[in-house]
Design a protein around this motif. Structure first.
Motif, PDB file in Angstrom:
ATOM      1  N   LEU A  22      13.533  -4.799   9.971  1.00  0.00           N
ATOM      2  CA  LEU A  22      14.400  -5.320   8.928  1.00  0.00           C
ATOM      3  C   LEU A  22      15.245  -4.188   8.369  1.00  0.00           C
ATOM      4  N   GLY A  23      16.369  -4.552   7.769  1.00  0.00           N
ATOM      5  CA  GLY A  23      17.195  -3.556   7.097  1.00  0.00           C
ATOM      6  C   GLY A  23      18.277  -2.991   7.993  1.00  0.00           C
ATOM      7  N   PRO A  24      19.083  -2.088   7.440  1.00  0.00           N
ATOM      8  CA  PRO A  24      20.217  -1.529   8.193  1.00  0.00           C
ATOM      9  C   PRO A  24      19.755  -0.696   9.383  1.00  0.00           C
ATOM     10  N   ALA A  25      20.401  -0.910  10.514  1.00  0.00           N
ATOM     11  CA  ALA A  25      20.013  -0.205  11.739  1.00  0.00           C
ATOM     12  C   ALA A  25      20.184   1.299  11.612  1.00  0.00           C
TER      13      ALA A  25
ATOM     14  N   SER B 166       4.467  -7.766   4.810  1.00  0.00           N
ATOM     15  CA  SER B 166       5.651  -8.624   4.708  1.00  0.00           C
ATOM     16  C   SER B 166       6.395  -8.454   3.394  1.00  0.00           C
ATOM     17  N   LEU B 167       5.685  -8.463   2.263  1.00  0.00           N
ATOM     18  CA  LEU B 167       6.355  -8.322   0.967  1.00  0.00           C
ATOM     19  C   LEU B 167       7.058  -6.977   0.849  1.00  0.00           C
ATOM     20  N   HIS B 168       6.359  -5.929   1.272  1.00  0.00           N
ATOM     21  CA  HIS B 168       6.930  -4.589   1.165  1.00  0.00           C
ATOM     22  C   HIS B 168       8.158  -4.444   2.063  1.00  0.00           C
ATOM     23  N   ALA B 169       8.043  -4.949   3.285  1.00  0.00           N
ATOM     24  CA  ALA B 169       9.144  -4.811   4.252  1.00  0.00           C
ATOM     25  C   ALA B 169      10.396  -5.500   3.752  1.00  0.00           C
ATOM     26  N   GLU B 170      10.238  -6.696   3.215  1.00  0.00           N
ATOM     27  CA  GLU B 170      11.393  -7.450   2.745  1.00  0.00           C
ATOM     28  C   GLU B 170      12.098  -6.725   1.605  1.00  0.00           C
ATOM     29  N   SER B 171      11.331  -6.154   0.709  1.00  0.00           N
ATOM     30  CA  SER B 171      11.915  -5.436  -0.426  1.00  0.00           C
ATOM     31  C   SER B 171      12.558  -4.122   0.008  1.00  0.00           C
ATOM     32  N   LEU B 172      11.854  -3.355   0.830  1.00  0.00           N
ATOM     33  CA  LEU B 172      12.340  -2.037   1.233  1.00  0.00           C
ATOM     34  C   LEU B 172      13.540  -2.107   2.173  1.00  0.00           C
ATOM     35  N   ALA B 173      13.760  -3.266   2.769  1.00  0.00           N
ATOM     36  CA  ALA B 173      14.860  -3.410   3.726  1.00  0.00           C
ATOM     37  C   ALA B 173      16.238  -3.337   3.076  1.00  0.00           C
ATOM     38  N   ASP B 174      16.282  -3.292   1.735  1.00  0.00           N
ATOM     39  CA  ASP B 174      17.597  -3.149   1.102  1.00  0.00           C
ATOM     40  C   ASP B 174      18.211  -1.790   1.396  1.00  0.00           C
ATOM     41  N   ARG B 175      17.352  -0.805   1.704  1.00  0.00           N
ATOM     42  CA  ARG B 175      17.847   0.553   1.923  1.00  0.00           C
ATOM     43  C   ARG B 175      17.379   1.156   3.247  1.00  0.00           C
ATOM     44  N   PHE B 176      16.172   0.781   3.662  1.00  0.00           N
ATOM     45  CA  PHE B 176      15.544   1.423   4.811  1.00  0.00           C
ATOM     46  C   PHE B 176      15.534   0.514   6.039  1.00  0.00           C
ATOM     47  N   ARG B 177      15.466   1.147   7.186  1.00  0.00           N
ATOM     48  CA  ARG B 177      15.166   0.415   8.414  1.00  0.00           C
ATOM     49  C   ARG B 177      13.648   0.321   8.507  1.00  0.00           C
ATOM     50  N   VAL B 178      13.115  -0.854   8.273  1.00  0.00           N
ATOM     51  CA  VAL B 178      11.673  -1.046   8.148  1.00  0.00           C
ATOM     52  C   VAL B 178      11.122  -1.614   9.454  1.00  0.00           C
ATOM     53  N   ILE B 179      10.257  -0.850  10.080  1.00  0.00           N
ATOM     54  CA  ILE B 179       9.693  -1.225  11.379  1.00  0.00           C
ATOM     55  C   ILE B 179       8.211  -1.523  11.188  1.00  0.00           C
TER      56      ILE B 179
END
Length: 261
Positions: free
Chosen positions: A14-17, A36-49
């Motif tokens: 998730l998030g910007p490539a 899941s909760l953390h990934a969705e939130s952190l994807a505003d700035r990070f590329r979350v794998i």
């Protein structure tokens, strides 16, 4: 599903490539859904794998080799395939051991490490019980491990969390449960027992943040720190699955760490 040659791993991103990479790694008998909760939130700035480790979740289940060492090498292949390194590697429990092994074996692919109640530093009565627990896991697999999960939550855990993890553990193949536990604590290259942990942690060359629910473990790990910027925190009154009992606190911790280290 990503075919890495050595293994096929289920993984979501998730998030910007082109964003800074965050690798979120689950623990023993779990899968990536716990992030899941953390990934969705952190994807505003990070590329979350978020991968499912070998033998877990939707990833391939080998007959042998379901150990933290092999899992760390899998993640190295994943980071290389996705061309997202160096990553901030975040792991819970066994995943905390996996990301530390990744950082030592593949330092060029890691920027820093965050370990949440990691599976290292075992000592005393915990060590005394390892052989017996391994025998139970070898005989009964996930049914025996489900008992550990049932006892791993505090009274403040969100409703349904305990049941969700028991179900996930029971869905993990029995041989994976036993091999992963042996890989953490009894295999020749295992680093889960305190003397081996101390030697291994001192091989890290990147900053590390470790969060413990045990004050004794937190005090111990402080003695292993040698890289500038590294630190240990103690979160009292929280269960082993601290990242899910306190998701917002965990997300803020990871966000601040990844943004500054």
């Amino acid at each position: 599903m990503i075919d890495l040659g050595r293994i096929r791993l289920f993984c979501t991103s998730l998030g910007p490539a082109d964003g800074p990479a965050l690798l979120l790694v689950h623990g023993w008998g779990g899968d990536g859904r716990e992030w899941s909760l953390h990934a969705e939130s952190l994807a505003d700035r990070f590329r979350v794998i978020v991968p499912d480790l070998r033998g877990h979740g939707r990833s391939e289940v080998p007959a042998q080799g379901n150990t933290p060492l092999e899992m760390a090498d899998d993640l190295a292949a994943l980071v290389e395939t996705l061309d997202c390194g160096p990553a901030v590697a975040v792991g819970h429990s066994m995943g905390g051991q996996v990301v530390n092994v990744l950082a030592v074996r593949h330092p060029e692919l890691v920027r820093s490490v965050v370990a949440l109640d990691p599976a290292h530093g075992a000592h005393g009565a915990e060590v005394d019980g390892i052989a017996g627990r391994l025998a139970e896991y070898q005989e009964h697999g996930s049914r025996a491990a489900a008992g550990f999960v049932a006892r791993a939550f505090s009274a403040q855990a969100p409703p349904g969390l305990r049941t969700a993890h028991i179900r996930t553990m029971l869905g993990t193949p029995d041989h994976v449960i036993a091999q992963a536990y042996a890989g953490m604590y009894t295999d020749p290259e295992a680093v889960g027992v305190r003397p081996s942990s101390e030697a291994y942690l001192r091989r890290r060359i990147h900053p590390a943040l470790t969060v413990w629910t045990s004050s004794e473990a937190a005090d111990w790990e402080k003695s292993t720190l040698h890289v500038s910027g590294s630190r240990v925190e103690h979160w009292p009154g929280v269960g082993h699955y601290l990242h899910e009992e306190q998701p917002q606190r965990t997300e803020q911790l990871v966000r601040k760490w990844a943004g500054t280290v």
